[in-house]
Design a protein around this motif. Structure first.
Motif, mmCIF file in Angstrom:
data_model
loop_
_atom_site.group_PDB
_atom_site.id
_atom_site.type_symbol
_atom_site.label_atom_id
_atom_site.label_comp_id
_atom_site.label_asym_id
_atom_site.label_seq_id
_atom_site.Cartn_x
_atom_site.Cartn_y
_atom_site.Cartn_z
ATOM 1 N N VAL A 190 0.815 -1.267 -0.035
ATOM 2 C CA VAL A 190 0.061 0.038 -0.186
ATOM 3 C C VAL A 190 0.901 1.092 -0.004
ATOM 4 C CG1 VAL A 190 -1.730 -1.212 1.300
ATOM 5 C CG2 VAL A 190 -0.135 0.156 2.487
ATOM 6 N N GLN A 191 0.176 2.453 -0.395
ATOM 7 C CA GLN A 191 0.890 3.595 -0.449
ATOM 8 C C GLN A 191 0.181 4.514 0.473
ATOM 9 O OE1 GLN A 191 0.503 6.821 -3.257
ATOM 10 N NE2 GLN A 191 2.668 6.606 -3.752
ATOM 11 N N VAL A 192 0.654 5.055 1.550
ATOM 12 C CA VAL A 192 -0.052 6.249 2.419
ATOM 13 C C VAL A 192 0.557 7.528 1.895
ATOM 14 C CG1 VAL A 192 -0.527 4.348 4.261
ATOM 15 C CG2 VAL A 192 1.956 5.558 4.073
ATOM 16 N N LYS A 193 0.007 8.461 2.186
ATOM 17 C CA LYS A 193 -0.036 9.809 1.731
ATOM 18 C C LYS A 193 -0.435 10.921 2.666
ATOM 19 C CE LYS A 193 -0.085 12.996 -2.050
ATOM 20 N NZ LYS A 193 -0.614 13.280 -3.647
ATOM 21 N N ILE A 204 5.676 3.748 1.212
ATOM 22 C CA ILE A 204 5.233 2.673 0.789
ATOM 23 C C ILE A 204 5.388 1.646 1.960
ATOM 24 C CG2 ILE A 204 5.870 0.511 -0.733
ATOM 25 C CD1 ILE A 204 4.569 3.158 -2.175
ATOM 26 N N ILE A 205 4.209 0.961 2.306
ATOM 27 C CA ILE A 205 4.227 0.042 3.430
ATOM 28 C C ILE A 205 4.357 -1.273 2.765
ATOM 29 C CG2 ILE A 205 3.071 -0.744 5.594
ATOM 30 C CD1 ILE A 205 4.172 2.034 5.119
ATOM 31 N N HIS A 227 3.459 15.893 15.148
ATOM 32 C CA HIS A 227 4.573 17.078 15.572
ATOM 33 C C HIS A 227 5.770 16.941 14.795
ATOM 34 C CE1 HIS A 227 6.582 19.090 18.702
ATOM 35 N NE2 HIS A 227 7.756 18.261 18.663
ATOM 36 N N HIS A 228 6.356 15.515 14.369
ATOM 37 C CA HIS A 228 7.582 15.554 13.601
ATOM 38 C C HIS A 228 7.292 15.738 12.160
ATOM 39 C CE1 HIS A 228 8.822 14.289 17.561
ATOM 40 N NE2 HIS A 228 9.835 14.939 17.372
ATOM 41 N N LYS A 229 6.153 15.519 11.690
ATOM 42 C CA LYS A 229 5.761 15.687 10.258
ATOM 43 C C LYS A 229 6.479 14.710 9.629
ATOM 44 C CE LYS A 229 3.574 19.498 10.778
ATOM 45 N NZ LYS A 229 1.928 19.526 10.791
ATOM 46 N N GLN A 230 6.394 13.259 9.800
ATOM 47 C CA GLN A 230 6.723 12.112 9.292
ATOM 48 C C GLN A 230 5.764 10.985 9.461
ATOM 49 O OE1 GLN A 230 10.699 12.056 10.879
ATOM 50 N NE2 GLN A 230 10.108 10.723 12.810
ATOM 51 N N PHE A 231 6.161 10.048 8.607
ATOM 52 C CA PHE A 231 5.521 8.853 8.855
ATOM 53 C C PHE A 231 6.616 7.888 9.792
ATOM 54 C CE2 PHE A 231 3.752 9.817 4.840
ATOM 55 C CZ PHE A 231 2.082 9.419 5.232
ATOM 56 N N ASN A 232 5.680 7.054 10.543
ATOM 57 C CA ASN A 232 6.535 5.884 11.468
ATOM 58 C C ASN A 232 6.090 4.761 11.188
ATOM 59 O OD1 ASN A 232 7.609 8.060 13.287
ATOM 60 N ND2 ASN A 232 5.862 8.155 14.414
ATOM 61 N N VAL A 233 7.112 3.986 10.616
ATOM 62 C CA VAL A 233 7.071 2.500 10.357
ATOM 63 C C VAL A 233 7.398 1.485 11.032
ATOM 64 C CG1 VAL A 233 6.982 0.997 8.246
ATOM 65 C CG2 VAL A 233 6.699 3.504 7.727
ATOM 66 N N ILE A 234 6.930 0.605 11.425
ATOM 67 C CA ILE A 234 7.647 -0.477 12.460
ATOM 68 C C ILE A 234 7.155 -1.561 12.065
ATOM 69 C CG2 ILE A 234 7.862 1.291 14.348
ATOM 70 C CD1 ILE A 234 5.256 -0.113 15.703
ATOM 71 N N ALA A 235 7.814 -2.741 12.340
ATOM 72 C CA ALA A 235 7.341 -4.397 12.397
ATOM 73 C C ALA A 235 6.279 -4.493 13.203
ATOM 74 C CB ALA A 235 8.456 -5.241 12.250
#
Length: 318
Positions: free
Chosen positions: A212-215, A222-223, A234-242
């Motif tokens: 998937v793509q998140v925007k 891309i996930i 707050h930090h204006k970014q995506f957080n991706v974790i397993a």
């Protein structure tokens, strides 16, 4: 009254004398002027004072093409024939320009008959729905999905989510499935399975398989399978974790999964599912945690599991 510059170019257009540069200026004027600046029929006829002779066969052909009937033999002055022909040409030009303006200033809606379709789960059970394209959705308690486009005619399959749901998107390489206006980011897929939570507090996606793509605005990510994503405002970014995808979507089977979750939070969740019971945790267990599964559709069984786990009655109904 037509603008003089437009009138001069219009006259050259009728005579076929426009240069390529003038033709570009002419088209720009047409698309930028108001409807009131367009000429009326009399003005168009007055722009060209030339005359032309039409023999009988051409006159018959023109009349038959317009009316579908034969032209009766009738003597008409040459100037009147010219006027008639110019009138027909002018009328056709006006119709064409009117259509052009209708497209530029008043685009035709794609489908005036389409009405958004809503699916809502007010029950304490998991509700399952199948969309027109074959996409399967499991709606958690209190969740709502709104279908915002016609899957047959529109270029995108658009939906909106409020709450939590598990999507098994039917694959269609020609029409992306997009979840919009549902939280901190939009989701775009072609065919995959994922769990998505959209609430005022958090938007979180867990991907089971596919891609998937998140925007968020101009940012995107891309996930991949086995990953969870949320957006840090707050930090204006995506957080991706397993993450363990099975745990994230256990609720689909009417089970709620807990891993060292405070009992106070569990009781809060149960009160959200069953607000009329006003459940209360005894004070001595406010800091205790629980690991295990609870049936989301059976309050009595959930209470029994919790009380048994701690060998006493720790939750009361007010």
């Amino acid at each position: 009254m037509m603008d003089p510059k437009l009138a001069a170019l219009y006259r050259k257009y009728l005579l076929g004398e426009l240069t390529p540069q003038e033709n570009t200026i002419f088209l720009d004027l047409l698309t930028s002027c108001d409807k009131d600046d367009l000429p009326d029929l009399e003005e168009i006829i007055a722009l060209d004072d030339s005359t032309c002779d039409l023999d009988n066969s051409i006159s018959d052909d023109i009349f038959y093409a317009i009316t579908g009937a034969e032209l009766k033999s009738k003597v008409r002055p040459i100037w009147r024939r010219s006027r008639t022909l110019m009138g027909i040409a002018a009328t056709m030009l006006l119709v064409g320009f009117a259509f052009l303006f209708s497209l530029v200033f008043n685009p035709v809606p794609k489908d005036l008959n389409f009405v958004a379709i809503q699916y809502y789960n007010p029950t304490k059970f998991v509700k399952r729905v199948v969309l027109e394209d074959g996409t399967k959705i499991s709606l958690r308690q209190g969740a709502r999905v709104v279908v915002m486009s016609d899957f047959e005619t529109d270029s995108l399959r658009k939906v909106k989510l409020s709450g939590e749901a598990f999507f098994e998107v039917a694959k269609n390489p020609h029409k992306a499935f997009v979840i919009v206006n549902s939280g901190d980011f939009d989701v775009r897929v072609l065919g995959t399975a994922f769990n998505l939570t959209c609430s005022p507090q958090q938007t979180r996606l867990v991907l089971n398989h596919g891609k998937v793509q998140v925007k968020h605005d101009q940012q995107h990510s891309i996930i991949l399978p086995g990953q969870q994503v949320d957006y840090d405002m707050h930090h204006k970014q995506f957080n991706v974790i397993a993450i363990d995808t099975m745990t994230a979507s256990n609720w689909k089977s009417d089970f709620l999964s807990f891993n060292q979750v405070p009992l106070s939070q569990i009781v809060g969740d149960l009160n959200n599912l069953y607000p009329t019971y006003n459940l209360e945790l005894i004070d001595s267990f406010q800091t205790e945690s629980f690991t295990g599964y609870l049936p989301a559709n059976d309050l009595e069984k959930s209470l029994k599991i919790l009380n048994t786990a701690f060998n006493q009655t720790i939750i009361h109904k007010k």
